[in-house]
Write an enzyme that holds these catalytic residues in place. Sequence first.
Site, PDB file in Angstrom:
ATOM      1  N   ASP A  78       0.828  -1.201   0.000  1.00 29.47           N
ATOM      2  CA  ASP A  78       0.000   0.000   0.000  1.00 29.47           C
ATOM      3  C   ASP A  78       0.862   1.251   0.000  1.00 29.47           C
ATOM      4  O   ASP A  78       2.027   1.239   0.382  1.00 29.47           O
ATOM      5  CB  ASP A  78      -1.010   0.004   1.153  1.00 29.47           C
ATOM      6  CG  ASP A  78      -0.447  -0.592   2.434  1.00 29.47           C
ATOM      7  OD1 ASP A  78       0.765  -0.832   2.510  1.00 29.47           O
ATOM      8  OD2 ASP A  78      -1.228  -0.819   3.371  1.00 29.47           O
ATOM      9  N   GLU A 138      -5.881   3.594   4.024  1.00 32.08           N
ATOM     10  CA  GLU A 138      -6.268   4.181   5.312  1.00 32.08           C
ATOM     11  C   GLU A 138      -7.701   4.728   5.279  1.00 32.08           C
ATOM     12  O   GLU A 138      -7.949   5.901   5.520  1.00 32.08           O
ATOM     13  CB  GLU A 138      -5.282   5.286   5.709  1.00 32.08           C
ATOM     14  CG  GLU A 138      -3.856   4.808   5.935  1.00 32.08           C
ATOM     15  CD  GLU A 138      -3.695   3.967   7.189  1.00 32.08           C
ATOM     16  OE1 GLU A 138      -4.689   3.785   7.929  1.00 32.08           O
ATOM     17  OE2 GLU A 138      -2.571   3.498   7.445  1.00 32.08           O
TER      18      GLU A 138
END
Length: 394
Positions: A78, A138
């Site tokens: 990520d 997130e």
Amino acid sequence: MTTRFDEAAEDLRADLIAVRRELHQVVEIGLDLPVTQAVLLRELEGLGLEITLGTTLSSITAVLRGGRPGPVVLLRGDMDGLPVAEATGLPFASTSGAMHACGHDLHMAGLLGAVRLLAARRDELPGTVIFMFQPGEEGQAGGRVMIEEGVLDAAEERPVAAYAIHVDSATPRGQLVTREGAMMASASALRMVLRGTGGHAAFPQLGIDPVPVAAQLILAVQTFAARRLPATDQAVISITRLSSDSEASNVLAASVSLEANIRTLSKATLDTVRTQLPALLTGIAEANGCALECEFFASYPVTYNDPAETREVLAVLDEIVGEERVTRLAAPSMASEDFSYVLEEVPGALVFVGAAPDSGPMPLHAETAIFDDAVVPLQARVLAELAWRRLERA
């Protein structure tokens, strides 16, 4: 024991750490990460990859086709940071007001290392590897968006397995941690608006004040899991937001807004919470003359490590670093991860690697969080080895 990528990963150490620190300084948040994407594309150039960019997010999908026939494996890292102002004092600290406080800069560097290790041996590689560089972990569900845009079909056939590594600044450096089954919790939210009538603070008897009723709702939320769910079911339900529409000390609120964060480890438990909790809270509100509007938001599902895949992963980890540095986690974490979307579609596993600095354990998501980037070469060789081994045994 020596495995096929040990020396090559060590040779990459300086380059990977330099890239990690560059990424740490240019951190971006959310789904739109043009600067981060540009750095990664620069590093991927010339490696003979089939590269596809996202259309609604700054993702990168890179496909490496090996010289030998075989199936497809996916490796994911990520890319996004957090809206946290960094206070580490590091010479390469971010000054943008955002921070890689969850270690995603290490994830990108580790995945880049795996790309280089595997590309250098493409002629021997028994299959194809998809490298998934993903924004928006997130809270923006970037993994789900990439799936919708076709990351799982980038090599024309679905992966047989998927793997990811997440660093942990509270775990000793180089310790590898995973488990079979539920690894991390689902994350959902219940947003509520409690409506009374408002009025003069001196004459509450003339109206319906929703504030004391909101206090009852909060207590009901905090005791729900203990009284409505079996003791063997893990669930964490917390009120995380609370506000009223009153803007003066002598005005009773007409409405109160609340939000509950819900963490569960099974769909059945989440279904119970989703149906029973709003009914309970609505009953309390109505008993006090208020109306309650509830809206449920499902976010990340449970991160579920396929048991058979995880047993194979554990065997590889034991071989790479030795059994004493591999932890079989006794219980799942109640945090969440959007690699869960990939693992809903493809069997695989998420592994944590300790990256605590010499100064001691550090909390994730904190402005002072520091990660020991000496673990980046380990991440690279673990990911590369997991992909290779899975392709070999297909």
